[in-house]
Design an enzyme around this catalytic site. Sequence first.
Site, short mmCIF file in Angstrom:
data_model
loop_
_atom_site.label_atom_id
_atom_site.label_comp_id
_atom_site.label_asym_id
_atom_site.label_seq_id
_atom_site.Cartn_x
_atom_site.Cartn_y
_atom_site.Cartn_z
NE ARG A 238 78.00 50.99 28.09
CZ ARG A 238 77.94 52.28 28.44
NH1 ARG A 238 78.22 53.20 27.53
NH2 ARG A 238 77.60 52.64 29.65
CD GLU A 267 85.03 51.16 25.90
OE1 GLU A 267 84.85 51.62 27.05
OE2 GLU A 267 84.23 51.33 24.98
CG HIS A 295 83.50 55.04 27.06
ND1 HIS A 295 83.08 53.76 27.30
CD2 HIS A 295 82.43 55.83 27.33
CE1 HIS A 295 81.82 53.79 27.71
NE2 HIS A 295 81.41 55.03 27.72
P1 NAI Z 1 67.69 56.05 26.71
O1 NAI Z 1 67.29 54.87 27.54
O2 NAI Z 1 67.09 57.38 26.97
O3 NAI Z 1 67.42 55.71 25.15
C1 NAI Z 1 67.75 54.49 24.55
C2 NAI Z 1 66.75 54.28 23.42
O4 NAI Z 1 67.14 53.09 22.72
C3 NAI Z 1 65.31 54.04 23.92
O5 NAI Z 1 64.42 54.93 23.28
C4 NAI Z 1 65.04 52.59 23.57
O6 NAI Z 1 63.68 52.37 23.22
C5 NAI Z 1 65.96 52.39 22.38
N1 NAI Z 1 66.25 50.99 22.09
C6 NAI Z 1 66.33 49.94 22.95
N2 NAI Z 1 66.60 48.81 22.29
C7 NAI Z 1 66.69 49.14 20.97
C8 NAI Z 1 66.94 48.41 19.80
N3 NAI Z 1 67.12 47.08 19.81
N4 NAI Z 1 66.98 49.07 18.63
C9 NAI Z 1 66.77 50.41 18.58
N5 NAI Z 1 66.51 51.16 19.66
C10 NAI Z 1 66.48 50.53 20.85
O7 NAI Z 1 69.27 56.10 26.81
P2 NAI Z 1 70.21 57.35 26.52
O8 NAI Z 1 70.35 58.17 27.75
O9 NAI Z 1 69.79 58.02 25.27
O10 NAI Z 1 71.62 56.61 26.29
C11 NAI Z 1 71.80 55.71 25.19
C12 NAI Z 1 73.08 54.91 25.39
O11 NAI Z 1 74.21 55.77 25.25
C13 NAI Z 1 73.24 54.34 26.80
O12 NAI Z 1 72.59 53.08 26.95
C14 NAI Z 1 74.72 54.22 26.97
O13 NAI Z 1 75.15 52.90 26.70
C15 NAI Z 1 75.30 55.17 25.93
N6 NAI Z 1 76.09 56.24 26.56
C16 NAI Z 1 77.38 56.42 26.16
C17 NAI Z 1 78.15 57.41 26.72
C18 NAI Z 1 79.55 57.65 26.25
O14 NAI Z 1 80.31 58.36 26.91
N7 NAI Z 1 79.97 57.12 25.11
C19 NAI Z 1 77.64 58.26 27.79
C20 NAI Z 1 76.24 58.05 28.09
C21 NAI Z 1 75.50 57.05 27.50
#
Ligand code: NAI
Length: 340
Positions: A238, A267, A295
Amino acid sequence: MKILVPDAQFALDPDVERTALPEAEFIIHRARDPLQIPDSVWSSADGVLVWQDMPLDRVVARKLTRCRIVVRHGVGFDKVDLEAFAERNIPVCNVPDYGIEEVANHAIACALSLRRGLPTYTEMLSLDPVAGWQWNVAPLVRRLTGQAFGIVGLGRIGQAAAARAKALGFDVGFYDPYLPVDEPAAQPYLRFADLGEMLAQSDIVSIHCPLTRETHGLFGESTLARLKKGSILINTARGPIVDTDALLRGIEAGAIGGAALDVLPQEPPDPDDKLVAAYRLPPSWLAGRLILTPHAAFYSPESWYDLRYKAADTAGDWLKKGKLRNCVNRHLFPPGALPV
Ligand code: NAI
C-alpha cells in the site's frame, strides 16, 4: 436481493457477479465519493461489493439500513471502518485468495527488471538503437546468487514471493512480528526480530504487510536510512507505507540504489508530486533506478475473474446460506454473534 456495487471497476454489466449470484439484482455505480450515490440507493442494498475507490466510513454505515454484508473486492480493507460496521451488525469480508501469484510475480518481476537493467536498456534503445547498443550502462545490474532478499510481512503474498526469491538463488529473510514462531511456511527463511537489522543486510527489500496504523509511514526518513547502501526497495502493498519524498532523496543521495512502486500514497498520483515528476523527466541520477506501475500487481484476466466471482459468491453464501467466510471484523463482534 439487492447488491450494490458503488465503485465498479468493470464496465457496467455485472456479468461475472451474476454467474455467482443469479437471483440478485445488481445496482452498479462508478462513484468515488459516497455522496455521489443517493441515500435511497444505499438504504435499499442487502449487500455491498466495494472496490478500492470508495471509502466506507461511519456515515455510510449508518445509511446502510438493510445491509447484511459488505465484501471488499480485494485483500486490503484499510478504507472500511470495521468498527462502524460491526456496531451495526454487518460483517465485512475480503477476498484474500484471488491474486497471490500475480502480486508475488510482480514483486519478483520488479526485482529482476532492475537487477537485469531492463528500464535502462529499453529507454536507451528506444531513444537511439545504435548509440544505445551498450550492455554496461545499467546501474543496478548484479548477480542474484548470494544477494539477500528481505521481506516485510510473510503472509500469503510474502510467502509466495519468498519461495520465488529462494528459487532464484537469493538468501531470503523476513520481518513479521505477528507470524507465530512455529509457522511451517517460515522455516526455510531467516527470521529477523528487528526490521532495521533486516534492512541493513538486504540487497532487495519487498514490502508485503497490510496498511495499518502501525505500518502507515513505516518507511519514513529514519527507516529508509537503515537500508543497506545501494539496495532496492519494492512496494506492492500500500502506498502510504512508504514516504516517497524521502525515498527520492535517498536515491538522489546515492544511499538507496533504486525502487519499484506499484502503489503510491495518492492514486492516481498528482503529476506534480516530486517522485512522479522526477519519474516523468528523470534526472541523470534517477535513470534506470525507478519503476512505477499503476496498482496493477494483482491483475491478470484470470485473477480479475476470480476476484469478481469470489466477491459475489462470498455475499451470496452469507445472504442465502448463512455461511460466512473471510470475515475481517469478526473480532469486533460479541463472542458467538457470528457463525464460525
Ligand atoms: P496477509 O494478511 O496474508 O499477510 C500480511 C502479513 O503482514 C501477515 O503475516 C502479518 O503478520 C504481517 N504484518 C502485519 N503487520 C506487520 C508489520 N507491522 N510489520 C511486518 N509484517 C506485518 O496479506 P497478503 O494477502 O499477503 O497481502 C499483503 C498486502 O498486499 C495486503 O494487505 C494488500 O494491501 C497488498 N495487496 C496489494 C495488491 C496490489 O495489487 N498491489 C493486491 C493484493 C494485496
